[in-house]
Design an enzyme around this catalytic site. Structure first.
Site, PDB file in Angstrom:
ATOM      1  N   ASP A 110      -4.372  -0.661  23.638  1.00 20.04           N
ATOM      2  CA  ASP A 110      -4.910  -0.314  22.028  1.00 20.04           C
ATOM      3  C   ASP A 110      -4.793  -1.318  21.367  1.00 20.04           C
ATOM      4  O   ASP A 110      -3.917  -1.815  20.655  1.00 20.04           O
ATOM      5  CB  ASP A 110      -3.524   0.544  22.193  1.00 20.04           C
ATOM      6  CG  ASP A 110      -3.717   1.796  20.598  1.00 20.04           C
ATOM      7  OD1 ASP A 110      -4.695   1.687  20.508  1.00 20.04           O
ATOM      8  OD2 ASP A 110      -3.074   2.149  20.171  1.00 20.04           O
ATOM      9  N   ASP A 139     -11.428   1.150  17.261  1.00 21.27           N
ATOM     10  CA  ASP A 139     -10.595   1.603  18.308  1.00 21.27           C
ATOM     11  C   ASP A 139     -10.868   1.781  19.651  1.00 21.27           C
ATOM     12  O   ASP A 139     -11.717   3.204  19.253  1.00 21.27           O
ATOM     13  CB  ASP A 139      -9.663   3.441  17.591  1.00 21.27           C
ATOM     14  CG  ASP A 139      -8.737   3.584  17.868  1.00 21.27           C
ATOM     15  OD1 ASP A 139      -7.603   2.584  18.485  1.00 21.27           O
ATOM     16  OD2 ASP A 139      -8.086   4.475  17.891  1.00 21.27           O
TER      17      ASP A 139
END
Length: 497
Positions: free
Chosen positions: A156, A371
């Site tokens: 992440d 992202d």
């Protein structure tokens, strides 16, 4: 009777291709404006054999550059009974994730503005927790060795603190591997609550470290962390340090969260790897080894597909088919831990989007977030409307079908073996380009191809922050250089081998 118009239409792409190969001329436009999508390969297939997300491979190349095999999260899942239901759930959670991001962004900006108005000259660095940690959203996993034990974690870029589930666990979800046991590791150390490391939790997670009870190795109060996410997921536990091995590269004394109470849709993964920019992120903690540089190539969801997470920079470790083009990272003082870029334009099938003033304003305001934890790319309403209109105009002749969840432009492609998809290019400040892979343009809702949707979605408001999701990053080498504050894109067919 043979229709000569049909022959001409069929022959024209071949003629252009031959002219492009034979001649170098300005008359023939050789830039690929459409890409062929093979629907038989694109259709989702149930993985065979027992699901496994563990024991991925790694290797080390020149110097300290390390390559970790990266796989899609479906390697961690059990057999899917209802594919459409699963897809709908995944998109709903992706929407919740994005809504949480936007809400936290606005809250942070509002809080900082109030602080600036009432306490001018006073600097308060606070970062909200804005990353939705659910396995349906954070789609890619790698295996590392922590304290001598393999741990498979979700990758992440929108989080900072790396954490794994630990024994003894008060409340933990099921994972494929055994829980990390600090008492079994000779190198594990607790972080005291009065340390500067504990104080850095505020910047990394949005929550200050608090004092807890020691868990056996010392009688000193330990640093407890709390990370709560927008969908109700959370992880609570102790901050500790232990030896981390990224492939063959050792990272002694790595600081991470030892989760004692964890709840959420994390699937079979053992925890999460934080690739953000705070002091506690993996990137910052390993900056002396890897120089603050990492890159990834996200594979498709096809069975057997794998990509790579490369720690450090070595062009020989990449398999890119196009040169890396760089754009600068946009510094956002209110959200310094995230990766923002200046999006300057988008083209669909060679047609430029963003010609009117509203769209130009949407491109230029505040940057767009890249992202790995968001699935579907989100665009400002005016930009999305223009992109959608141009795509539908060029992707004509296919029956339109009802929308599905957040995807409002869907087609029935039953009976087609392959289709030509208008190519999408995202352009950034400095001339960098992200050429969206053909598998990142459409999202298959029904496995029989009777409902396939444009894999983009609109934000609710013009002033919200756009997001480049992982679905549009597939088969790309995405290079993050935090020291030079730049980010690069290059085409690459993802393969660990």
């Amino acid at each position: 009777m043979v229709d000569m118009n049909i022959i001409a239409i069929t022959f024209r792409p071949l003629l252009l291709l031959l002219l492009c190969l034979i001649f170098s001329t300005d008359v023939v436009h050789c830039s690929p404006e459409k890409k062929v999508l093979n629907l038989r390969d694109f259709q989702w297939k149930q993985p065979t054999g027992a699901p496994s997300c563990a024991s991925q491979s790694s290797r080390r190349v020149k110097g300290s550059v390390t390559i970790l095999e990266m796989k899609h999260r479906d390697y961690c899942t059990e057999k899917v009974v209802d594919w459409k239901k699963k897809i709908k759930t995944r998109l709903i959670l992706d929407d919740l994730h994005v809504r949480s991001l936007q809400s936290q962004f606005k809250k942070k900006v509002s809080t900082d503005n109030n602080n600036n108005n009432h306490n001018r000259g006073e600097s308060k660095a606070q970062i909200p927790v804005i990353s939705g940690i659910k396995l349906q959203i954070l789609n890619y996993i790698v295996t590392v060795e922590l304290g001598g034990r393999n741990m498979t974690v979700i990758v992440d870029t929108g989080s900072d603190l790396t954490w794994v589930q630990c024994q003894p666990c008060k409340s933990c979800y099921n994972q494929k591997e055994p829980f990390f046991n600090p008492s079994s590791s000779q190198s594990y150390q607790e972080i005291p609550c009065n340390s500067t490391t504990c104080q850095s939790l505020q910047f990394a997670t949005g929550n200050s470290g608090v004092c807890g009870v020691g868990n056996g190795k010392t009688n000193l109060p330990t640093c407890n962390y709390v990370v709560s996410y927008g969908d109700g997921s959370y992880t609570h536990g102790d901050l500790g340090r232990d030896n981390l091995n990224l492939g063959a590269t050792p990272v002694p004394g790595f600081i991470f969260g030892c989760g004692r109470s964890n709840m959420g849709l994390f699937g079979g993964a053992s925890g999460l790897m934080g690739l953000g920019r705070s002091d506690l992120s993996l990137i910052t903690q390993t900056s002396s080894v890897f120089g603050g540089v990492f890159s990834y190539c996200l594979p498709s969801t096809r069975p057997g597909s794998s990509g790579s997470l490369v720690m450090g920079f070595d062009s020989s470790a990449y398999k890119n088919s196009t040169p890396i083009s760089y754009t600068k990272m946009v510094q956002n003082p209110q959200l310094p831990s995230f990766y923002f870029l200046n999006l300057t334009g988008i083209s669909i099938g060679g047609v430029e989007i963003g010609q009117n003033q509203t769209q130009l304003t949407s491109f230029s305001q505040g940057g767009i977030l890249i992202d790995s934890g968001t699935v579907i790319t989100r665009l400002a309403p005016s930009v999305y409307k223009a992109v959608k209109a141009e795509f539908v105009k060029q992707f004509s002749g296919f029956p339109l079908v009802p929308s599905f969840s957040i995807l409002d432009t869907c087609f029935n492609l039953t009976g087609y073996d392959e289709v030509n998809i208008p190519a999408m290019v995202m352009r950034f400040e400095g001339g960098a380009e992200l050429n969206i892979d053909v598998t990142g343009m459409l999202y298959m809702v029904k496995s029989d191809a009777s409902q396939i949707c444009l894999a983009l979605a609109s934000l609710s408001y013009e002033d919200e922050i756009g997001i480049i999701g992982n679905y549009q990053q597939k088969n790309q080498r995405v290079v993050y250089d935090t020291k030079e504050s730049k980010l690069g894109f290059a085409g690459e067919t993802c393969s660990f081998i």
